[in-house]
Design an enzyme around this catalytic site. Structure first.
Site, PDB file in Angstrom:
ATOM      1  N   TYR A   1     -15.979   7.622  -1.357  1.00 28.31           N
ATOM      2  CA  TYR A   1     -16.447   7.698  -2.734  1.00 28.31           C
ATOM      3  C   TYR A   1     -16.396   6.343  -3.396  1.00 28.31           C
ATOM      4  O   TYR A   1     -15.818   5.392  -2.863  1.00 28.31           O
ATOM      5  CB  TYR A   1     -15.616   8.718  -3.530  1.00 28.31           C
ATOM      6  CG  TYR A   1     -14.225   8.259  -3.918  1.00 28.31           C
ATOM      7  CD1 TYR A   1     -13.211   8.152  -2.970  1.00 28.31           C
ATOM      8  CD2 TYR A   1     -13.914   7.930  -5.239  1.00 28.31           C
ATOM      9  CE1 TYR A   1     -11.932   7.746  -3.337  1.00 28.31           C
ATOM     10  CE2 TYR A   1     -12.632   7.517  -5.605  1.00 28.31           C
ATOM     11  CZ  TYR A   1     -11.647   7.433  -4.652  1.00 28.31           C
ATOM     12  OH  TYR A   1     -10.395   7.014  -5.008  1.00 28.31           O
TER      13      TYR A   1
ATOM     14  N   LEU B   1      -6.229  -0.864  -1.216  1.00 28.25           N
ATOM     15  CA  LEU B   1      -7.682  -0.886  -1.388  1.00 28.25           C
ATOM     16  C   LEU B   1      -8.062  -2.201  -2.077  1.00 28.25           C
ATOM     17  O   LEU B   1      -7.393  -2.626  -3.020  1.00 28.25           O
ATOM     18  CB  LEU B   1      -8.116   0.290  -2.274  1.00 28.25           C
ATOM     19  CG  LEU B   1      -9.618   0.371  -2.540  1.00 28.25           C
ATOM     20  CD1 LEU B   1     -10.361   0.870  -1.303  1.00 28.25           C
ATOM     21  CD2 LEU B   1      -9.925   1.266  -3.726  1.00 28.25           C
TER      22      LEU B   1
ATOM     23  N   GLU C   1       0.434  -0.350  -3.929  1.00 27.35           N
ATOM     24  CA  GLU C   1      -0.508  -0.219  -5.041  1.00 27.35           C
ATOM     25  C   GLU C   1      -0.246   1.095  -5.753  1.00 27.35           C
ATOM     26  O   GLU C   1       0.628   1.860  -5.348  1.00 27.35           O
ATOM     27  CB  GLU C   1      -1.955  -0.286  -4.536  1.00 27.35           C
ATOM     28  CG  GLU C   1      -2.319   0.851  -3.603  1.00 27.35           C
ATOM     29  CD  GLU C   1      -3.757   0.803  -3.101  1.00 27.35           C
ATOM     30  OE1 GLU C   1      -4.623   0.241  -3.792  1.00 27.35           O
ATOM     31  OE2 GLU C   1      -4.009   1.363  -2.018  1.00 27.35           O
TER      32      GLU C   1
ATOM     33  N   LYS D   1     -12.320   3.533   1.115  1.00 28.60           N
ATOM     34  CA  LYS D   1     -12.225   4.368  -0.095  1.00 28.60           C
ATOM     35  C   LYS D   1     -12.579   5.805   0.277  1.00 28.60           C
ATOM     36  O   LYS D   1     -13.658   6.314  -0.041  1.00 28.60           O
ATOM     37  CB  LYS D   1     -13.120   3.810  -1.216  1.00 28.60           C
ATOM     38  CG  LYS D   1     -12.667   4.282  -2.598  1.00 28.60           C
ATOM     39  CD  LYS D   1     -13.220   3.401  -3.684  1.00 28.60           C
ATOM     40  CE  LYS D   1     -12.990   3.968  -5.075  1.00 28.60           C
ATOM     41  NZ  LYS D   1     -11.594   4.155  -5.457  1.00 28.60           N
TER      42      LYS D   1
HETATM   43  N1  PDD Z   1      -9.477   4.402  -8.123  1.00 32.02           N
HETATM   44  N2  PDD Z   1      -6.327   1.519  -5.380  1.00 32.02           N
HETATM   45  C1  PDD Z   1      -6.597   2.829  -5.302  1.00 32.02           C
HETATM   46  C2  PDD Z   1      -5.777   3.685  -4.400  1.00 32.02           C
HETATM   47  C3  PDD Z   1      -7.646   3.377  -6.076  1.00 32.02           C
HETATM   48  O1  PDD Z   1      -7.933   4.678  -5.973  1.00 32.02           O
HETATM   49  C4  PDD Z   1      -8.389   2.538  -6.942  1.00 32.02           C
HETATM   50  C5  PDD Z   1      -9.525   3.046  -7.785  1.00 32.02           C
HETATM   51  C6  PDD Z   1      -8.049   1.167  -6.996  1.00 32.02           C
HETATM   52  C7  PDD Z   1      -8.799   0.188  -7.872  1.00 32.02           C
HETATM   53  O2  PDD Z   1     -10.102  -0.039  -7.383  1.00 32.02           O
HETATM   54  P1  PDD Z   1     -11.299  -0.437  -8.375  1.00 32.02           P
HETATM   55  O3  PDD Z   1     -10.836  -1.595  -9.153  1.00 32.02           O
HETATM   56  O4  PDD Z   1     -12.424  -0.759  -7.460  1.00 32.02           O
HETATM   57  O5  PDD Z   1     -11.558   0.764  -9.246  1.00 32.02           O
HETATM   58  C8  PDD Z   1      -7.028   0.702  -6.187  1.00 32.02           C
HETATM   59  C9  PDD Z   1     -10.595   5.035  -8.767  1.00 32.02           C
HETATM   60  C10 PDD Z   1     -10.901   4.482 -10.110  1.00 32.02           C
HETATM   61  C11 PDD Z   1     -10.366   6.527  -8.754  1.00 32.02           C
HETATM   62  O6  PDD Z   1      -9.921   7.024  -7.723  1.00 32.02           O
HETATM   63  O7  PDD Z   1     -10.653   7.199  -9.746  1.00 32.02           O
END
Ligand code: PDD
Length: 285
Positions: free
Chosen positions: A33, A207, A182, A149
């Site tokens: 996703y 991630l 994280e 992801k």
């Molecule tokens: N989550 N780490 C994890 C485990 C995440 O699920 C996310 C993002 C990030 C940050 O990635 P980015 O800056 O590309 O949004 C780091 C999204 C927002 C979610 O699951 O809703």
């Protein structure tokens, strides 16, 4: 106004927006996703999200469900049909529909795709940022491929729920050596007493967040010193500031970790300045 979802070629009202019971996303979490911020009706850093999507799909050997230009049209059309000015667009691709068997389905099985969009209140987000959020720490218990992801988010869901039950907004995973990896849905950052911005390298058990990548440019522009290395839970307790980054929260100050105040217990100046500056460095398309 009823919400509309794009499902495998059709824009449907939510009540009719369904996927097959034998979709591999549903059966096996066999899919990936993306979440992209929508700001003023435009997508924030969409090319970076599309590149990460292609990488995630490639790692799992799932085909792109359509061409990139077509996908970009679908994202925009879903945002438009839901009248989202500020909010999020969500995109999910699974390995498609097939009889429930663990090995990949026969070649040519089309991947499934779902796109949704929803509005968020920017002033509510600013109020949250002005107060800062609390985080808890939990043991790292995810698989090794968190660089993908993937929609398989059960440890993340359990960690987030634990945070919620303890009055916090996020949970930070801590690896067996005591280092923070994280957040359950965000990247983790601290600022040391001597003013260094510290975050874990993207190659090591996290991630590669798009917000994280763009923020590295903001840091450089602000002349801040970056120390890209893992940090321990104890370092986080002793930090001057802490914050998380994600597409849905941008830069969100952290004011408590496991119940202990970070710095003076108020959102940090650096985190707040980074938040204010972020969108000048992101690409709005
Ligand atoms: N989550 N780490 C994890 C485990 C995440 O699920 C996310 C993002 C990030 C940050 O990635 P980015 O800056 O590309 O949004 C780091 C999204 C927002 C979610 O699951 O809703």
């Amino acid at each position: 106004m009823s919400r509309i979802a794009y499902v495998n070629g059709r824009y449907l009202p939510f009540a009719q927006a369904t996927v097959h019971v034998e979709d591999r996303g549903y059966q096996f979490s066999d899919g990936v996703y993306e979440v992209c911020e929508v700001r003023g009706g435009r997508l924030v850093d969409e090319p970076l999200h599309m590149r990460r999507l292609q990488r995630s799909l490639g790692e799992l050997k799932i085909a792109m469900p359509m061409s990139l230009p077509a996908l970009r049209v679908v994202l925009r059309e879903t945002v438009r049909r839901n009248r989202v000015r500020d909010g999020l667009v969500y995109l999910q691709v699974s390995r498609g529909v097939a009889r429930r068997d663990h090995p990949f389905p026969p070649p040519g099985t089309p991947p499934s795709i779902v796109v949704t969009a929803r509005s968020a209140d920017p002033s509510a987000a600013e109020r949250t940022a002005a107060a800062g959020i609390a985080v808890i720490t939990v043991p790292e218990n995810r698989w090794e491929r968190v660089d993908i992801k993937a929609i398989a988010l059960l440890p993340n869901v359990l960690a987030k729920q634990a945070a919620k039950e303890q009055g916090a907004k996020e949970a930070w995973f801590v690896d067996p050596d005591g280092y923070v990896t994280e957040g359950s849905s965000s990247n983790a950052w601290i600022i040391s007493r001597d003013g260094k911005v510290i975050t874990r390298p993207a190659e090591q058990g996290i991630l590669r967040g798009i917000t994280r990548s763009v923020l590295l440019n903001v840091l450089r522009a602000q002349g801040l010193e970056l120390d890209e290395r893992p940090f321990t839970r104890e370092e986080a307790y002793a930090a001057r500031e802490a914050f998380v980054t994600s597409a849905s929260q941008i830069v969100m100050p952290v004011v408590r970790i496991d119940g202990r105040p970070v710095g003076n217990g108020a959102p940090g100046m650096v985190a707040t300045a980074l938040r204010e500056d972020f969108h000048r460095h992101s690409e709005l398309i």
